[in-house]
Design an enzyme around this catalytic site. Structure first.
Site, PDB file in Angstrom:
ATOM      1  N   HIS A 132      31.083  38.874 -49.858  1.00  0.00           N
ATOM      2  CA  HIS A 132      32.123  40.148 -49.425  1.00  0.00           C
ATOM      3  C   HIS A 132      32.302  39.720 -47.938  1.00  0.00           C
ATOM      4  O   HIS A 132      32.755  39.381 -47.376  1.00  0.00           O
ATOM      5  CB  HIS A 132      32.313  41.093 -49.802  1.00  0.00           C
TER       6      HIS A 132
ATOM      7  N   SER B   9      42.399  41.221 -59.286  1.00  0.00           N
ATOM      8  CA  SER B   9      43.516  40.987 -59.194  1.00  0.00           C
ATOM      9  C   SER B   9      43.710  40.639 -57.726  1.00  0.00           C
ATOM     10  O   SER B   9      44.952  39.465 -57.032  1.00  0.00           O
ATOM     11  CB  SER B   9      44.546  42.206 -59.619  1.00  0.00           C
ATOM     12  N   GLY B  10      42.222  40.017 -57.496  1.00  0.00           N
ATOM     13  CA  GLY B  10      42.661  39.958 -55.807  1.00  0.00           C
ATOM     14  C   GLY B  10      43.519  41.057 -54.284  1.00  0.00           C
ATOM     15  O   GLY B  10      43.516  40.593 -53.607  1.00  0.00           O
TER      16      GLY B  10
ATOM     17  N   SER C 174      41.124  43.000 -52.695  1.00  0.00           N
ATOM     18  CA  SER C 174      40.580  42.876 -51.537  1.00  0.00           C
ATOM     19  C   SER C 174      40.550  41.715 -50.921  1.00  0.00           C
ATOM     20  O   SER C 174      40.902  42.043 -49.576  1.00  0.00           O
ATOM     21  CB  SER C 174      38.914  42.429 -51.839  1.00  0.00           C
TER      22      SER C 174
ATOM     23  N   GLY D 223      44.966  45.735 -60.715  1.00  0.00           N
ATOM     24  CA  GLY D 223      43.285  45.819 -62.189  1.00  0.00           C
ATOM     25  C   GLY D 223      42.640  45.333 -60.888  1.00  0.00           C
ATOM     26  O   GLY D 223      42.300  44.512 -60.214  1.00  0.00           O
TER      27      GLY D 223
ATOM     28  N   ARG E  85      31.967  36.106 -46.645  1.00  0.00           N
ATOM     29  CA  ARG E  85      33.753  35.696 -46.670  1.00  0.00           C
ATOM     30  C   ARG E  85      34.548  36.175 -45.413  1.00  0.00           C
ATOM     31  O   ARG E  85      35.131  35.130 -44.966  1.00  0.00           O
ATOM     32  CB  ARG E  85      33.826  35.631 -48.243  1.00  0.00           C
ATOM     33  N   ARG E  86      33.569  37.154 -45.239  1.00  0.00           N
ATOM     34  CA  ARG E  86      34.593  37.571 -44.341  1.00  0.00           C
ATOM     35  C   ARG E  86      34.621  37.065 -42.912  1.00  0.00           C
ATOM     36  O   ARG E  86      35.578  36.682 -42.500  1.00  0.00           O
ATOM     37  CB  ARG E  86      33.938  39.364 -44.080  1.00  0.00           C
TER      38      ARG E  86
ATOM     39  N   GLU F 238      30.236  50.591 -42.702  1.00  0.00           N
ATOM     40  CA  GLU F 238      29.785  51.353 -43.733  1.00  0.00           C
ATOM     41  C   GLU F 238      30.061  52.913 -44.271  1.00  0.00           C
ATOM     42  O   GLU F 238      28.654  53.258 -43.491  1.00  0.00           O
ATOM     43  CB  GLU F 238      28.353  50.506 -44.598  1.00  0.00           C
TER      44      GLU F 238
END
Length: 175
Positions: A50, A13-14, A16, A10, A53-54, A62
């Site tokens: 995102h 939900s974690g 990625s 969902g 974070r990476r 992209e």
């Protein structure tokens, strides 16, 4: 032919985060194939977070529609996500109520998928499991749910491993 891993679940939900962590266990220079279309400023901010974070070890590509044009041979690739990829194909069509159009889109996506995974690489695909709710009053939403469900089933059949994310916990459902 490489390895195919599918991570579904969902919203929020974690998926990625788990996909990224999994990729980093396989290589120190993963590829992130981003399929998102930048719809608005809020989504642009989400994309920026995102990317931050990476970190710099990731190569980000992209691509909204045609990932097959990139040579990913020998790489570990997080493909995030099938849901947005299907959205991009559907958004490009005007006659989404026509089942022939949906069949055409499904065929385009599965052909593109096969061309991508034909390369000798490790692929981690992320997707949303959206078919667990009720039926919408929106024709577009129902067509999208049907199309994404069919694409998800196709990828799951082809996958070597499938994980279902539940509240941040990965549950392996196919190995």
């Amino acid at each position: 032919m490489g390895q195919i891993i599918l991570i579904t679940g969902g919203q929020r939900s974690g998926k990625s985060s788990f996909a990224e962590q999994l990729a980093l266990t396989m290589t120190d220079k993963p590829v992130y194939m981003a399929t998102a279309h930048k719809w608005d400023k809020d989504f642009e901010e989400r994309i920026r977070r995102h990317q931050e974070r990476r970190g710099p070890c990731w190569t980000t590509i992209e691509e909204e529609l045609s990932p097959k044009k990139y040579d990913l041979t020998g790489r570990v690739v997080v493909f995030d996500c099938i849901t947005l990829w299907v959205t991009n194909y559907l958004a490009a069509e005007k006659d989404f109520e026509n089942d022939g159009t949906l069949k055409k889109i499904y065929n385009l996506i599965t052909e593109e998928f096969e061309a991508v995974v034909a390369r000798d690489a490790k692929f981690i695909f992320v997707t949303n499991e959206i078919g667990c709710g009720g039926i919408s009053d929106s024709i577009l939403q129902n067509k999208f749910t049907d199309l994404l469900g069919r694409v998800n089933q196709y990828v799951a059949r082809r996958a070597d491993e499938v994980y279902l994310m539940v509240s941040g916990i990965p549950v392996k459902i196919k190995s």
